[in-house]
Design a protein around this motif. Structure first.
Motif, short mmCIF file in Angstrom:
data_model
loop_
_atom_site.label_atom_id
_atom_site.label_comp_id
_atom_site.label_asym_id
_atom_site.label_seq_id
_atom_site.Cartn_x
_atom_site.Cartn_y
_atom_site.Cartn_z
N ASP A 25 0.90 -1.21 -0.17
CA ASP A 25 -0.06 0.11 0.08
C ASP A 25 1.05 1.29 0.00
O ASP A 25 1.49 1.67 0.98
CB ASP A 25 -1.00 0.05 1.33
CG ASP A 25 -1.90 0.99 1.00
OD1 ASP A 25 -1.77 2.10 0.29
OD2 ASP A 25 -2.67 1.33 2.12
N ASN A 45 -1.00 -0.72 -4.26
CA ASN A 45 -2.03 0.30 -4.42
C ASN A 45 -1.32 1.50 -4.10
O ASN A 45 -0.71 1.97 -3.42
CB ASN A 45 -3.04 0.15 -3.17
CG ASN A 45 -3.85 1.46 -2.96
OD1 ASN A 45 -4.02 2.33 -3.90
ND2 ASN A 45 -4.65 1.51 -2.00
N GLU A 65 -3.27 -0.22 -8.68
CA GLU A 65 -4.26 0.98 -8.63
C GLU A 65 -3.40 2.01 -8.66
O GLU A 65 -2.54 2.43 -7.65
CB GLU A 65 -4.80 0.72 -7.28
CG GLU A 65 -5.59 1.87 -7.16
CD GLU A 65 -7.08 2.38 -8.14
OE1 GLU A 65 -6.69 3.20 -8.77
OE2 GLU A 65 -7.75 1.56 -8.39
#
Length: 314
Positions: A25, A45, A65
């Motif tokens: 992340d 992400n 992402e």
């Protein structure tokens, strides 16, 4: 992988590469100018992350992402971006040459000036994206969605659009674009803006170009046989040597267009505006000219055998 704080990110970036950050992340992280060459960032992400000027050469960003991320001037040459989410990402002036962006989502992304030469863009979604001045030459654009994109001045020379019937360019702005030798057979291009575009020897066979803007476009020796150009505006376009056999040009505007040596055999030209056209040595054999206006048109050595309908002002 757990969330990484700035100190941990700094530590990772200063370790010997290539980095392995699968599933990390990194949303909102500042990675501007970072060296991530050959890094494995798949499924990561990085929404809203700052990656401007970052080196992502041959990095794996597949299924990542990157929505709203900043990647301006980033080096993404030969990077893997298949299935990556890049909605509203900033990729202006990014280097994406030979990258794999198959099935990537680039809705409303900014690709102004981006270099995508030779990239695989098959089935990618560019709807609403800004590709102003982008280089898409030699790209694989089969099945791509280019609805409502801005492609002013884009270069699509020799781009490959296999399975072009799936290509959607409806409403796209391609004014001044370079589409020489492009293959767009069967493409959906209703209302597309191709004013001033160069389409030398382009293949647009069976394409849908209803209400398209082709004012001043250069379609020299292009193939538009069986294409639907009803209500299209081709005024002042260079259509010399064009192949329009069987095309639908009902209600089309061809005022002062150059149609010398054009093949218009079997065309539907009902109600078309051909006033002031150059039709020298063109073939209008078996064409339907019912209600067409040929006022001031040059029909020298034109083949009018089997023509249907009145020819007014010839």
């Amino acid at each position: 992988m757990a969330d990484l704080n700035p100190a941990q990110i700094f530590d990772l970036l200063n370790r010997p590469g290539p980095l392995w950050l699968v599933g990390a992340d990194l949303s909102g992280a500042n990675l501007s100018g970072a060296n991530l060459s050959h890094a494995n960032l798949s499924e990561t992400n990085m929404a809203g992350a700052r990656l401007s000027d970052a080196n992502l050469y041959r990095a794996d960003l597949s299924v990542a992402e990157l929505g709203g991320a900043t990647l301006s001037w980033a080096n993404l040459r030969e990077a893997r971006l298949a299935w990556t989410q890049m909605v509203r990402a900033d990729l202006s002036d990014a280097d994406l040459r030979k990258g794999d962006l198959a099935w990537a989502n680039l809705e409303f992304a900014n690709l102004t000036g981006a270099n995508l030469r030779g990239a695989n863009l098959s089935a990618a979604d560019f709807s609403g994206a800004n590709l102003y001045g982008a280089n898409l030459s030699l790209c694989n654009l089969s099945g791509v969605d280019l609805r409502d994109t801005i492609m002013i001045g884009a270069n699509l020379t020799e781009a490959q659009l296999r399975e072009a019937q799936l290509v959607n360019l409806s409403g796209a702005n391609l004014s001044g674009a370079n589409l020489n030798k492009v293959s767009l057979g069967g493409a959906s291009m209703q209302g597309v803006n191709l004013s001033g575009a160069s389409l030398l020897s382009a293949n647009l066979r069976e394409a849908t170009l209803r209400e398209a803007n082709l004012i001043g476009a250069n379609l020299y020796e292009a193939n538009l046989s069986e294409a639907d150009l009803s209500a299209a505006d081709l005024s002042m376009a260079n259509l010399s040597g064009i192949y329009l056999s069987g095309a639908n040009l009902e209600g089309a505007i061809l005022t002062h267009a150059n149609l010398s040596r054009a093949n218009l055999s079997g065309c539907n030209l009902r109600g078309a505006q051909l006033n002031g056209c150059n039709l020298r040595e063109a073939s209008l054999a078996d064409a339907d000219l019912t209600g067409a206006d040929l006022t001031g048109a040059d029909l020298s050595e034109c083949d009018l055998s089997g023509v249907i309908g009145m020819v007014r002002g010839a």
